[in-house]
Design an enzyme around this catalytic site. Structure first.
Site, PDB file in Angstrom:
ATOM      1  N   SER A  21       0.821  -1.211   0.000  1.00 27.17           N
ATOM      2  CA  SER A  21       0.000   0.000   0.000  1.00 27.17           C
ATOM      3  C   SER A  21       0.855   1.263   0.000  1.00 27.17           C
ATOM      4  O   SER A  21       1.929   1.309   0.588  1.00 27.17           O
ATOM      5  CB  SER A  21      -0.901   0.011   1.231  1.00 27.17           C
ATOM      6  OG  SER A  21      -1.712   1.167   1.197  1.00 27.17           O
ATOM      7  N   LYS A  45      -3.595   2.526  -2.462  1.00 25.91           N
ATOM      8  CA  LYS A  45      -3.190   3.534  -1.485  1.00 25.91           C
ATOM      9  C   LYS A  45      -4.250   3.505  -0.385  1.00 25.91           C
ATOM     10  O   LYS A  45      -5.398   3.159  -0.632  1.00 25.91           O
ATOM     11  CB  LYS A  45      -3.190   4.893  -2.196  1.00 25.91           C
ATOM     12  CG  LYS A  45      -2.727   6.036  -1.351  1.00 25.91           C
ATOM     13  CD  LYS A  45      -1.545   6.731  -2.016  1.00 25.91           C
ATOM     14  CE  LYS A  45      -0.973   7.800  -1.118  1.00 25.91           C
ATOM     15  NZ  LYS A  45      -0.124   7.246  -0.058  1.00 25.91           N
ATOM     16  N   CYS A 128       0.187   3.269   9.958  1.00 21.31           N
ATOM     17  CA  CYS A 128       0.903   4.434   9.432  1.00 21.31           C
ATOM     18  C   CYS A 128       1.540   5.172  10.618  1.00 21.31           C
ATOM     19  O   CYS A 128       0.850   5.513  11.569  1.00 21.31           O
ATOM     20  CB  CYS A 128      -0.064   5.355   8.694  1.00 21.31           C
ATOM     21  SG  CYS A 128       0.711   6.910   8.235  1.00 21.31           S
ATOM     22  N   LYS A 163      -2.922  -4.607   8.582  1.00 21.48           N
ATOM     23  CA  LYS A 163      -1.494  -4.270   8.485  1.00 21.48           C
ATOM     24  C   LYS A 163      -1.036  -3.651   9.793  1.00 21.48           C
ATOM     25  O   LYS A 163      -1.581  -2.642  10.244  1.00 21.48           O
ATOM     26  CB  LYS A 163      -1.240  -3.315   7.321  1.00 21.48           C
ATOM     27  CG  LYS A 163       0.262  -3.144   7.031  1.00 21.48           C
ATOM     28  CD  LYS A 163       0.506  -2.614   5.641  1.00 21.48           C
ATOM     29  CE  LYS A 163       1.991  -2.546   5.317  1.00 21.48           C
ATOM     30  NZ  LYS A 163       2.236  -2.151   3.928  1.00 21.48           N
ATOM     31  N   ASN A 190       4.503  -2.488   8.674  1.00 20.74           N
ATOM     32  CA  ASN A 190       4.495  -1.167   8.062  1.00 20.74           C
ATOM     33  C   ASN A 190       5.849  -0.527   8.387  1.00 20.74           C
ATOM     34  O   ASN A 190       6.721  -1.164   8.973  1.00 20.74           O
ATOM     35  CB  ASN A 190       3.329  -0.338   8.615  1.00 20.74           C
ATOM     36  CG  ASN A 190       2.911   0.791   7.667  1.00 20.74           C
ATOM     37  OD1 ASN A 190       3.755   1.437   7.057  1.00 20.74           O
ATOM     38  ND2 ASN A 190       1.618   1.035   7.562  1.00 20.74           N
ATOM     39  N   THR A 191       6.021   0.732   8.023  1.00 16.70           N
ATOM     40  CA  THR A 191       7.323   1.374   8.215  1.00 16.70           C
ATOM     41  C   THR A 191       7.637   1.616   9.691  1.00 16.70           C
ATOM     42  O   THR A 191       6.752   1.614  10.542  1.00 16.70           O
ATOM     43  CB  THR A 191       7.362   2.724   7.486  1.00 16.70           C
ATOM     44  OG1 THR A 191       6.266   3.507   7.944  1.00 16.70           O
ATOM     45  CG2 THR A 191       7.269   2.535   5.985  1.00 16.70           C
ATOM     46  N   GLY A 241       8.511  -5.446   4.212  1.00 18.53           N
ATOM     47  CA  GLY A 241       9.593  -4.677   4.806  1.00 18.53           C
ATOM     48  C   GLY A 241      10.929  -5.021   4.186  1.00 18.53           C
ATOM     49  O   GLY A 241      11.542  -6.029   4.546  1.00 18.53           O
TER      50      GLY A 241
END
Lengths: 302, 258
Positions: A21, A45, A128, A163, A190-191, A241
């Site tokens: 995403s 997105k 996020c 996620k 995720n980040t 990742g």
């Protein structure tokens, strides 16, 4: 005959590589371009209720081992996004609709819209790391995660992927909360929340100050999260990742992932990355006489 | 990886009304038409074509918004931060070429003439709204025997658009290629006129950009990333894009008119 076909909670894909995403997934045609480039499925997105412009630039910092970004969840809003999904679905792509919100009811509403647009699964962005009131702020609390997943599960019939963020010490509890609430699959990670300061300018580079780190720098964190979760949940895990090569993908699979998402690798290696990873995995299976990729899932666990 | 580079400004040149060139040492190989992201701390980071590609590179800004006004106020000795270069630039073509520049678009196009360095093979059409806004006319004459100008108000050169001028020039001589940069409506008309004369070409597009490296998707046009697949496209590619000359995406990704 070696097969890369995977089944993630009922979602069948010809290969295990998924467009992550937030990567070129803002329009139907670009989703389709990733699908045509070889992705087994594509995630949109993250879409919210209303249009959002995101943060002002700089929104990306290039680093030696990855990217640091804080886009600020820009998106056209769920109503305008329908035509984009339709375009990608009509073009033959398997689309997973990513949604973000600040409360369970809105997650449910957005997910239900995504299902109506024709996506094959929804992915809840609970991770996020840089948008106030969204993403990771919800995804670090097992109770909140449970409530959101329960609400979404009631509103859709398609598989619900969640996620998760690595920015927590409670990842196991959170994974268990997803499973307990009926979530169909976990996507990790995720980040990683991070920042960069320009010593020349004497200030943070990102306009939002904080952002999310992705790319090879975070791969060992992702592999560790997947490995830990694999021991405590039965639902399938999708690894993400820092995946840039088939070896990276295999590492996640051995840790317990049934499929993988690719994002930053597209910027660093190009859209051909899907074909390259799939080709490498297929060759590996053949050389070892393994019939299906599924046989390798979780094999690194004692 | 494109490391953020801090560069000291060596020279500033006023090119025309509202246009300014900043020159700096930037030791990287750049194709004509490629761009860099310029960071204005605390304000923005914006894509800019490089207008000079020699040892001392340059960007040419039109002072229209907060960022470009700040850049325009920089002086020799000040430093600026850029990353890049990005994207697919103009190709080095062999054949008689007409370069067509609309307004600030001249910045992306002039380096082609410099690279060719063959006065007979390159003709140049430069257009602007009015005389004061014509840029790089003298510089063009260093690389071409046939430099023509147009202004919307007729204050210099032909009165009319640069597409009218290019059409006129294509009637006069046979060109193998067009290479152009300017407002998209201009490029779209030019593409059609070129086709009528059997001349194919390359056109440089502009879109709202964030990452510059092909991952965020902000700058896409019909699934192509302007930052990575472009900004320079062949006319044949643009003809298959339904958004070309018609629509773009705003910061939220919503489709809007050009």
């Amino acid at each position: 005959m070696a097969s890369l076909r995977v089944n993630v909670a009922g979602l069948v894909m010809e290969n295990p590589t998924i467009l992550g995403s937030g990567i070129i997934g803002e329009t139907g045609e670009s989703l389709l371009s990733a699908y045509k480039a070889g992705a087994g499925a594509v995630v949109t997105k993250s879409i919210g209720l209303e249009a959002r412009k995101g943060y002002s630039n700089p929104t990306l910092v290039e680093l030696p081992f990855g990217y640091l970004n804080a886009m600020g969840l820009p998106n056209p809003g769920i109503e305008s996004f329908g035509e984009e999904v339709l375009l990608a679905v009509r073009g033959g792509a398997t689309v997973i609709g990513s949604v973000f919100a600040s409360e369970a009811e809105v997650f449910a509403q957005l997910s239900s819209k995504m299902e109506a647009f024709g996506v094959s699964a929804v992915e809840l962005n609970l991770s996020c790391p840089h948008a106030s009131g969204y993403g990771m702020e919800l995804g670090v609390d097992p109770g909140v995660v449970r409530e959101i997943v329960l609400a979404v599960k009631k509103s859709v019939t398609i598989p619900v992927f969640v996620k998760l963020t690595p920015n927590t010490h409670r990842i196991i509890e959170i994974a268990q909360a997803v499973q307990a609430a009926g979530g169909d699959s976990i996507v990790a990670i995720n980040t990683v929340k991070a920042m960069a300061i320009s010593i020349e300018a004497g200030r943070p580079i990102l306009s939002n100050i904080f952002g999310g780190l992705s790319g090879p720098a975070v791969k060992p964190i992702g592999v560790r999260c997947v490995y830990e979760m694999y021991d405590v949940v039965d639902i399938p895990i999708i690894g993400a990742g820092g995946i840039e090569t088939w070896q990276d993908a295999l590492e996640y699979i051995m840790a317990g992932a049934v499929a993988v998402q690719i994002g930053s690798g597209i910027g660093r290696r190009g859209l051909n990355i899907f074909k390259e990873v799939n080709f490498g995995l297929e060759r590996y299976l053949k050389s070892r006489g393994i019939e299906s990729l599924g046989e390798l899932v979780g094999t690194a666990h004692a | 990886m494109h490391k953020l580079a801090f560069l000291r400004i060596k020279e500033t040149v006023v090119e025309g009304k509202g246009f300014k060139t900043l020159r700096f040492m930037f030791n990287r190989k750049v194709r004509p038409g490629q761009f860099v992201m310029v960071w204005i701390p605390g304000v923005d980071e914006i894509p800019m074509s490089l207008s000079y590609l020699g040892r001392i590179k340059g960007i040419t800004i039109r002072e229209v918004g907060e960022s470009t006004k700040i850049l325009g106020s920089l002086k020799v000795g000040d430093s600026m931060a850029i990353r890049g270069p990005f994207g697919r630039g103009f190709e080095r073509l062999s054949g008689k070429t007409l370069l067509v520049c609309g307004g600030a678009g001249a910045a992306a196009v002039l380096p082609i003439a410099e690279e060719m360095d063959n006065r007979e093979r390159v003709d140049i059409a430069i257009g602007a709204r009015t005389k004061d806004e014509l840029i790089f006319e003298e510089r063009s004459k260093m690389y071409s025997d046939n430099v023509r100008t147009s202004t919307d108000d007729g204050s210099e050169g032909c009165e009319g658009t640069v597409v009218d001028l290019a059409k006129h020039m294509m009637k006069e001589r046979k060109y193998d290629f067009l290479q152009a940069c300017g407002p998209e409506s201009m490029l779209s008309s030019l593409l059609k006129v070129g086709k009528e004369h059997g001349v194919s070409g390359q056109f440089s597009l502009e879109r709202f950009m964030r990452c510059g490296v092909g991952i965020c998707g902000s700058c896409v046009i019909n699934g192509k990333r302007v930052c990575t697949d472009g900004p320079v496209f062949w006319g044949e590619e643009l003809e298959s894009m339904s958004d070309f000359g018609r629509s773009k995406r705003d910061e939220s990704g919503q489709k809007i008119g050009l």
